[in-house]
Design a protein around this motif. Structure first.
Motif, short mmCIF file in Angstrom:
data_model
loop_
_atom_site.label_atom_id
_atom_site.label_comp_id
_atom_site.label_asym_id
_atom_site.label_seq_id
_atom_site.Cartn_x
_atom_site.Cartn_y
_atom_site.Cartn_z
N UNK A 17 0.80 -1.23 0.00
CA UNK A 17 0.00 0.00 0.00
C UNK A 17 0.83 1.28 0.00
N UNK A 18 2.09 1.19 0.43
CA UNK A 18 2.98 2.35 0.40
C UNK A 18 3.79 2.43 -0.89
N UNK A 33 1.36 7.40 -6.37
CA UNK A 33 -0.08 7.21 -6.38
C UNK A 33 -0.52 6.29 -5.25
N UNK A 34 0.22 5.22 -5.04
CA UNK A 34 -0.11 4.29 -3.95
C UNK A 34 0.13 4.93 -2.59
N UNK A 37 -2.90 7.25 -1.93
CA UNK A 37 -4.21 6.61 -1.88
C UNK A 37 -4.20 5.31 -1.09
N UNK A 38 -3.05 4.99 -0.45
CA UNK A 38 -2.91 3.74 0.30
C UNK A 38 -3.27 2.53 -0.56
N UNK A 39 -2.59 2.44 -1.66
CA UNK A 39 -2.80 1.31 -2.55
C UNK A 39 -4.15 1.30 -3.22
N UNK A 40 -4.63 2.47 -3.60
CA UNK A 40 -5.94 2.53 -4.24
C UNK A 40 -7.04 2.03 -3.32
N UNK A 41 -6.94 2.41 -2.03
CA UNK A 41 -7.93 1.94 -1.08
C UNK A 41 -7.81 0.46 -0.78
N UNK A 114 -7.15 18.93 -9.36
CA UNK A 114 -7.80 17.87 -10.12
C UNK A 114 -6.93 17.46 -11.31
N UNK A 115 -6.37 18.44 -12.01
CA UNK A 115 -5.53 18.14 -13.17
C UNK A 115 -4.28 17.36 -12.79
N UNK A 116 -3.67 17.69 -11.66
CA UNK A 116 -2.49 16.95 -11.22
C UNK A 116 -2.84 15.52 -10.85
N UNK A 117 -4.02 15.32 -10.25
CA UNK A 117 -4.45 13.96 -9.95
C UNK A 117 -4.64 13.13 -11.20
N UNK A 118 -5.25 13.73 -12.22
CA UNK A 118 -5.43 13.02 -13.49
C UNK A 118 -4.08 12.72 -14.14
N UNK A 119 -3.18 13.67 -14.13
CA UNK A 119 -1.87 13.48 -14.74
C UNK A 119 -1.05 12.42 -14.00
N UNK A 120 -1.24 12.31 -12.69
CA UNK A 120 -0.50 11.30 -11.94
C UNK A 120 -0.87 9.90 -12.40
N UNK A 121 -2.16 9.67 -12.61
CA UNK A 121 -2.59 8.36 -13.10
C UNK A 121 -2.15 8.16 -14.54
N UNK A 122 -2.19 9.22 -15.33
CA UNK A 122 -1.78 9.12 -16.72
C UNK A 122 -0.30 8.76 -16.86
#
Length: 284
Positions: A17-18, A33-34, A37-41, A114-122
């Motif tokens: 998760x880390x 990202x992990x 978000x603690x490993x995507x929840x 919001x844009x930085x969150x989207x870019x992190x996943x991208x």
């Protein structure tokens, strides 16, 4: 140096998760990202159990193979698109909690988060997207829903669509030292958690006061059941009494447990009111 599958699974089990296994594989964006978000929840962490072999194979590719894939466009991924939406909303909610006091928050702060969150996943894995176009879509959408918290949803949707449209493979770069990578991840982590921690710290006193008043009102409902009321009061005031027993300080000049003192006085006031009411009934 080639990455081992057994080591990857061990790091996944110990610190999944880390994002420790992603840090080992050189997937810094995925590790960040992990971490946030603690490993995507927990769901994303468990789902990766079957994906780790492909992650290890991807990490062990030669530099020439990576360069050969740089000219092609990655195939569209519904999972990545949904993840971009969800993380964008998540980043927006965190910004709404911690930064909404800022001037022009709905014009600058919210679309940026919001844009930085989207870019992190991208940027997870070997893919990325266009930074300017994705943030541009977020900033252009935010004025349409100015001042409304619901703006998080359309901003995330517009940024995710733009990120998917401009998706591409990452260009090959030279390897960096672990200290440089950790330094960069640490700065990004502090940038995310710092404002949230500050907001929680500043609102703790107000929150505790509200909780004390709520608990006091809740205890008043037990006026018809004195035994239950006294038992509930004893449980709620247990931290206060333990502190008094250990420290032995009758005052609160040190500043600790001030909110518990308010709660204690608030609860005691209900007991005094009940005693006065009983005296009025017995001795009119």
């Amino acid at each position: 140096m080639a990455k081992g599958l057994l080591v990857t699974y061990a790091l996944w089990a110990v610190g999944g998760p880390a994002g420790l296994h992603h840090l080992y594989l050189g997937r810094d964006s995925h590790a960040l990202l992990w971490m946030l978000t603690l490993g995507g929840g927990g769901v994303g962490w468990l789902w990766e159990f079957w994906k780790l072999p492909s992650f290890v194979a991807q990490a062990n590719r030669t530099q020439g193979q990576r360069q050969s894939s740089g000219g092609r466009t990655p195939p569209p991924s519904l999972i990545r698109f949904v993840a971009q939406m969800m993380v964008g909303i998540y980043f927006g909610l965190v910004a709404l909690i911690s930064l909404s006091f800022m001037a022009n928050f709905y014009i600058v702060g919210l679309p940026l988060a919001v844009g930085l969150g989207v870019l992190l996943v991208a940027a997870v894995g070997n893919q990325t997207s266009d930074f300017k176009n994705t943030l541009g879509a977020a900033f252009l959408t935010s004025p349409i829903f100015y001042g409304r918290p619901i703006a998080i949803l359309p901003i995330s949707l517009a940024a995710s669509i733009t990120a998917q449209k401009h998706r591409r493979y990452k260009a090959s770069v030279g390897s960096e030292s672990l200290s440089v990578r950790l330094y960069r991840l640490g700065l990004a982590y502090l940038a995310f958690t710092g404002p949230l921690a500050y907001s929680i710290f500043c609102n703790t006193a107000a929150t505790l006061s509200y909780v004390a008043e709520t608990l006091g009102s809740f205890l008043s409902w037990f006026s018809f059941f004195p035994l239950v009321g006294r038992l509930t009061e004893s449980v709620l005031l247990l931290p206060y009494r333990i502190w008094r027993l250990l420290v032995g300080d009758p005052g609160f000049s040190s500043g600790y447990f001030q909110e518990w003192e308010k709660l204690y006085e608030f609860v005691s006031s209900f007991q005094d009111e009940k005693r006065q009411l009983a005296y009025q009934i017995l001795f009119p």
